[in-house]
Design a protein around this motif. Structure first.
Motif, PDB file in Angstrom:
ATOM      1  N   HIS A 136     -10.622  53.627  10.238  1.00 25.93           N
ATOM      2  CA  HIS A 136     -11.079  53.548   8.857  1.00 25.93           C
ATOM      3  C   HIS A 136     -11.426  54.962   8.371  1.00 25.93           C
ATOM      4  N   MET A 142     -15.292  52.411   1.458  1.00 23.39           N
ATOM      5  CA  MET A 142     -14.121  52.387   2.331  1.00 23.39           C
ATOM      6  C   MET A 142     -12.930  52.951   1.564  1.00 23.39           C
ATOM      7  N   GLN A 145      -7.772  52.007   5.639  1.00 20.08           N
ATOM      8  CA  GLN A 145      -7.953  51.469   6.977  1.00 20.08           C
ATOM      9  C   GLN A 145      -6.671  50.838   7.489  1.00 20.08           C
ATOM     10  N   LEU A 185     -17.936  48.299   5.913  1.00 11.15           N
ATOM     11  CA  LEU A 185     -17.319  48.214   7.241  1.00 11.15           C
ATOM     12  C   LEU A 185     -17.926  47.076   8.050  1.00 11.15           C
TER      13      LEU A 185
END
Length: 312
Positions: A136, A142, A145, A185
């Protein structure tokens, strides 16, 4: 983190891992300090503690290790602390997290390029031992990933992922936000396993709160803190005199006169900040290690990460 200039590089896929270095990595494995049950039988033998497991080895105790795994009989005999390691064949989930926030785009050697190589090595080790591996990239959340990789076949996919990662440009509306990123995550990755976060930890949020999302019985988390030589000693980065500095996280600008006295104060503040990160990590049960990017990459992987029990 403020600095006068930033460094942008394009890492080629082939630059991340050489064939010779990959051969050295083939004999290594990702280790866990906790009993983490996998869901499939893998080709690896993970060192862990639990019932019906085979004793494997000892290693030196380091700050943050679980005291329940200390061999107290050895301590009484040798007056030194050792951690007992056990082996059992199992599948292990390994999540590698790369910080791509703006401050990673700095230093010589550059932090982001160095971190990419480190993530490539750890990912390669994990994949070649049939662990369920995900990687990731994070910044204000984020960023990117790849999940569900296993075996040698996805190694090119891992390297291509790292190759395309670039530092997120400084933006006051989108500064790095580790708490938000790690919260996302944790929500997406409920599987027990090892989590490895590679970052410079220049984050204006509450790192203690962020580390909450890496802690718990289901996760065995490692923090690898990277600093460039120019951050440790600003004189090496020619950060001296009257300068106009730009914060690579949020783009804020400050005009300052950097004197020897100010550099001395900066170094003391940096040391206090690193101690704060280490303290917060240990409070949450996370393993913490720090390295400068002028440490040869191979030495960090083959020597220091083995000494800290992350690989072996």
């Amino acid at each position: 983190m403020t600095q006068a200039t930033s460094t942008s590089r394009n890492t080629k896929t082939g630059d991340l891992l050489s064939p010779d270095f990959m051969r050295q990595l083939d004999r290594l494995d990702i280790l866990s300090r906790k009993m983490l049950r996998g869901t499939m039988q893998g080709e690896r033998r993970s060192k862990k503690r639990g019932q019906s497991v085979e004793f494997a080895d000892y290693r030196n105790y380091v700050d943050g290790d679980d005291l329940r795994f200390v061999d107290w009989n050895l301590y009484m005999r040798l007056d030194k602390l050792f951690i007992r390691l056990f082996m059992e064949e199992e599948d292990l989930s390994v999540s590698i997290v790369l910080d791509t926030s703006g401050s990673m785009d700095y230093g010589d050697p550059g932090k982001l390029d160095y971190a990419k190589k480190l993530c490539a090595a750890l990912g390669y080790i994990s994949l070649t031992h049939q662990n369920r591996t995900s990687i990731h990239s994070i910044a204000d959340g984020m960023v990117d990933q790849v999940t569900g990789m296993r075996g040698r076949q996805p190694v090119p996919r891992l390297l291509e992922f790292l190759h395309r990662q670039q530092a997120v440009p400084a933006n006051a509306k989108r500064p790095g936000d580790m708490t938000s990123a790690l919260k996302t995550l944790a929500a997406a990755n409920q599987r027990p396993g090892v989590v490895i976060l590679v970052s410079d930890f220049w984050d204006k949020g509450d790192l203690g709160e962020a580390f909450n999302y890496l802690s718990g019985d289901k996760r065995d988390s490692y923090l690898i803190h990277l600093l460039s030589p120019q951050e440790v000693d600003p004189v090496k980065g020619k950060v001296i005199g009257d300068l106009r500095l730009t914060d690579l996280e949020d783009g804020n600008i400050a005009e300052v006169s950097v004197s020897p006295a100010l550099i001395k104060k900066y170094k003391a503040t940096l040391q206090a900040y690193c101690n704060h990160i280490k303290d917060q990590a240990h409070r949450k049960g996370l393993a913490y290690m720090i390295s400068e990017t002028d440490v040869p990459f191979e030495t960090l992987v083959l020597k220091y990460l083995r000494q800290r029990g992350l690989i072996g």
